[in-house]
Scaffold this active site. Structure first.
Site, PDB file in Angstrom:
ATOM      1  N   ARG A  18      19.351  20.929  31.849  1.00  0.00           N
ATOM      2  CA  ARG A  18      20.487  20.785  32.458  1.00  0.00           C
ATOM      3  C   ARG A  18      20.241  20.747  34.251  1.00  0.00           C
ATOM      4  O   ARG A  18      19.974  19.492  34.998  1.00  0.00           O
ATOM      5  CB  ARG A  18      21.917  21.002  31.858  1.00  0.00           C
ATOM      6  CG  ARG A  18      22.532  20.432  30.755  1.00  0.00           C
ATOM      7  CD  ARG A  18      24.308  20.995  30.852  1.00  0.00           C
ATOM      8  NE  ARG A  18      23.514  22.466  30.304  1.00  0.00           N
ATOM      9  CZ  ARG A  18      24.955  22.897  30.360  1.00  0.00           C
ATOM     10  NH1 ARG A  18      25.936  22.325  30.794  1.00  0.00           N
ATOM     11  NH2 ARG A  18      24.691  24.680  30.158  1.00  0.00           N
ATOM     12  N   ASN A  36      25.969  18.751  28.489  1.00  0.00           N
ATOM     13  CA  ASN A  36      25.540  19.022  26.788  1.00  0.00           C
ATOM     14  C   ASN A  36      26.800  18.365  25.969  1.00  0.00           C
ATOM     15  O   ASN A  36      27.926  18.269  25.810  1.00  0.00           O
ATOM     16  CB  ASN A  36      25.796  20.203  26.725  1.00  0.00           C
ATOM     17  CG  ASN A  36      24.524  21.714  27.922  1.00  0.00           C
ATOM     18  OD1 ASN A  36      23.438  20.814  27.680  1.00  0.00           O
ATOM     19  ND2 ASN A  36      24.713  22.585  26.954  1.00  0.00           N
TER      20      ASN A  36
END
EC number: 6.2.-.-
Length: 755
Positions: A18, A36
């Site tokens: 990320r 996520n």
């Protein structure tokens, strides 16, 4: 202005993915978000770039530990007025993605740990997006801090700033912490029956000194406790063997870097790369020194791993040792200890100090073990850095139904098939004690919970006395599931077929013992396999397993029986007219011992005949010594005869007779051992050649615990390749019984595809 939704699947959680996407978006001038999800990572990008340009940039700059298996891209409606790209809160659903495995300390963190000017100087829990605990601290995915055992440690201002700074290596690093806000070290002394207080480095300095002085320390790591001591001190090593009741089983060593290993072992490029990788397994290196013969019981290998935590690295540095012993803290019959209360209760007398921290280990995970052969890393114990093992199924491999497989009895693992992937647990041990059964049940529940698996079929071993088989039958009855019994050696071969995407082969499974389809004990099996159709076409001629299960621990029983049947006078003289063994031979004629075709037991017998020992204090001890003494330059082999009456059979007595004749001629035992290994390899080749003629197959699969013998495996593969066979052996799934659960899954898949 275009907007695209990207769904990334693979190993994309716990590896800094990320933050990576965030940085990419900022560099490319894109707005949107990343988060996520239960499937992996979802990102939306908005800007004037085409999706192909974004995809290419991502693929070309992936984080080093990420594994990207699939990208789904959809064009969606743009969002008006969006000003920036951000990381947003994860979805809280259960997962169908990859659990991140634990990663050893990276070089950047190691450098900062020893840098006096750095904020993380001597931070004994230093980590970043590229390293640190993952699998062992996760309670549930997505992999966010509040879903791990790090949630109890609230960020200080400095850690919070690093965590939220896009240009920092600890941006969104869930395990990051510092001495101000992170876990604490504690030290308990058994002699003083109390804790010794001090700052983290003071405690490490104290422990390092005590290790130099010959004391044993239980040290809490990532997946459990290690027992750490000085391998150069033979007295303390002997004490460790005795207190752990290991009786000669080799101890693992830990080193700081590969250059140290090269001083004592032969190291090839692949071994170097794996040793230095973030996975940090124990690698079985070929030794070139006798210095540590008291550590490895004079075997030809040393098991060595890299110091994967700052604590291990610091103690190595402080003691000035090239190696330390770092073996799992488990006593006979119990799994590795993960809790400090258990450590203090159970390790009194085994060690002198317990050094622990207050970060909970959510999931017990032993060190992974393996060796390199033919440019492959053969995993023999799946654990830290590898577990959970996961493989994607091709379209030709998969079926709609989901499957749970419970494995065998020894070196147990659990595997499941969910959608288009097979996932296998870490090593769960031998199910001989309540403690290991409890660990097994806990790990089974854990895996089912994490993956939210609703399964249709449950697969297990054919052996009705295995705990896993009775458990499968209980679950099948209680939950109305369909059960599939998979013969042990067939499961071995199918585990290798799974990882190599095969559905047809000549398969050999050589191991100790497993219940056969005819009710006898198998262990030298050759099969012709076409999808779910399995035909047994080769085995050793059955012999009585004299002594029954006792012969596994005491193979001298079986060795004396064979020797007596071949040459009575030799047997009596060689075994010093043992009344005890004479009674065993007499009993063999009166008792109805089970019939057996195991090659593993024959390795035991030859080892006993060559004075490698009379008892196996641990599994395969005598065969390991037999391999170690073999002269690797010897090319000779013993003659054998193939009988083609039903399946191909070979009578092992004829080979043992030649070995006894060599012993009587006082032939060097190193040559005899080598000739025996060569003979087993030659048997595989000659049987495979005949099967190729009969069945028009040139793909050979090798599996089973006997092929953990590197000399045998290398000889067999090389000889088969010279005969132009395509040869496969396990490397992803364990070649021993640890791979049984994966094989049970794949056999069930093939059964469902072809029923």
């Amino acid at each position: 202005m275009k907007r695209y939704r990207f769904i990334f699947k693979g190993l994309v959680q716990g590896v800094g993915f990320r933050p990576f996407i965030y940085s990419i978006a900022r560099k490319l001038g894109l707005t949107g978000f990343v988060k996520n999800t239960g499937e992996g990572v979802l990102a939306e990008f908005q800007g004037d770039l085409a999706s192909e340009q974004i995809t290419q940039y991502i693929i070309s700059n992936l984080p080093k530990n990420a594994i990207l298996e699939k990208i789904e891209v959809y064009e969606i409606e743009p969002v008006e007025g969006e000003k920036e790209f951000c990381i947003i809160e994860s979805e809280k659903n259960k997962i169908s993605t990859v659990l991140p495995y634990d990663l050893g300390m990276c070089e950047d963190c190691r450098r900062e740990f020893y840098d006096k000017s750095h904020r993380h100087y001597h931070n004994v829990f230093i980590s970043c997006t590229n390293c640190g605990p993952r699998y062992t601290i996760i309670e549930i995915l997505p992999y966010d801090r509040e879903n791990t055992s790090m949630k109890q440690f609230k960020f200080c201002n400095d850690c919070e700033r690093e965590y939220f700074s896009a240009d920092n290596r600890r941006f969104n690093a869930q395990s990051t912490t510092c001495p101000v806000c992170g876990p604490r070290l504690f030290l308990f002394s058994f002699a003083e029956k109390k804790h010794i207080h001090g700052e983290a480095i003071e405690l490490l300095d104290f422990v390092s000194q005590k290790i130099e002085e010959g004391y044993i320390v239980a040290l809490k790591g990532i997946g459990g406790f290690h027992l750490v001591c000085d391998p150069y001190n033979e007295t303390v090593v002997k004490r460790l063997f005795e207190s752990k009741r290991r009786e000669g089983k080799p101890l693992a060593l830990v080193a700081r870097d590969i250059e140290v290993v090269k001083k004592y072992c032969y190291v090839n490029e692949m071994e170097k790369d794996i040793f230095s990788s973030p996975r940090c397994p124990i690698i079985l290196f070929e030794r070139k020194t006798e210095l540590f013969s008291h550590v490895n019981s004079s075997l030809h290998t040393l098991g060595i791993m890299r110091a994967y935590t700052p604590i291990l690295d610091y103690i190595l540095n402080k003691t000035g040792r090239d190696f330390l012993i770092a073996t799992s803290a488990n006593l006979s019959g119990i799994p590795m200890i993960i809790d400090e209360i258990d450590a203090i209760q159970k390790l009194d007398g085994t060690c002198d100090y317990v050094l622990y921290h207050n970060r909970k280990i959510v999931r017990r995970c032993d060190d992974s073990v393996g060796f390199v052969i033919k440019d492959k890393f053969v995993l023999t114990r799946p654990g830290r850095g590898f577990a959970p093992l996961r493989i994607k199924l091709s379209l030709s491999q998969t079926v709609e139904e989901n499957i749970l497989a419970l494995g065998g009895h020894e070196k147990t693992t659990v595997a499941l098939k969910k959608d288009d992937e097979v996932i296998m647990s870490q090593y769960l041990g031998d199910l001989d004690t309540k403690e290991y059964i409890d660990f097994y049940m806990s790990a089974l529940s854990d895996l089912l919970f994490l993956y939210n698996l609703e399964y249709d079929y449950i697969a297990c071993d054919l052996h009705k006395n295995y705990f896993t088989t009775s458990l499968a039958e209980h679950i099948a009855t209680k939950d109305e599931k369909k059960i599939v019994y998979v013969q042990h050696h067939i499961a071995h071969v199918f585990s290798c077929m799974l990882e190599n995407n095969l559905d047809s082969c000549i398969g050999f499974a050589f191991d100790g013992t497993g219940l056969g389809l005819d009710g006898n004990i198998w262990g030298s099996e050759g099969f012709i396999i076409d999808k779910s159709n399995v035909k047994r076409v080769f085995h050793l001629k059955y012999y009585p397993l004299v002594g029954g299960e006792k012969s596994i621990k005491e193979p001298v029983r079986l060795a004396y029986y064979f020797a007596y049947e071949i040459d009575k006078n030799f047997a009596k003289e060689y075994f010093a007219n043992s009344n005890y063994l004479s009674k065993i031979v007499k009993a063999a004629r009166l008792l109805n011992y089970p019939l057996c075709s195991s090659f593993g037991r024959i390795f035991d017998v030859v080892g006993v005949l060559l004075r490698c020992g009379e008892k196996n204090n641990f599994e395969a001890q005598i065969p390991m010594i037999l391999e170690s003494i073999a002269d690797k330059t010897e090319e000779g082999f013993y003659n054998f005869v193939m009988n083609f009456e039903h399946e191909i059979e070979i009578d092992i007595v004829y080979i043992l007779q030649q070995i006894i004749n060599d012993i009587k001629r006082k032939t060097d035992i190193c040559l005899i051992s080598a000739k025996f290994h060569n003979t087993v390899a030659k048997i595989v080749v000659e049987v495979a050649k005949r099967l190729r003629e009969n069945y028009n197959k040139d793909v050979v699969v090798l599996s089973g615990g006997v092929f953990q013998n590197r000399l045998l495996l290398e000889k067999t593969v090389s000889m088969l390749e010279k005969e132009h066979f395509k040869v496969y052996f396990n490397s992803f799934f364990p070649i021993n019984d640890g791979g049984i659960s994966a094989g049970q899954v794949y056999y069930t898949i093939q059964l469902l595809k072809n029923c």
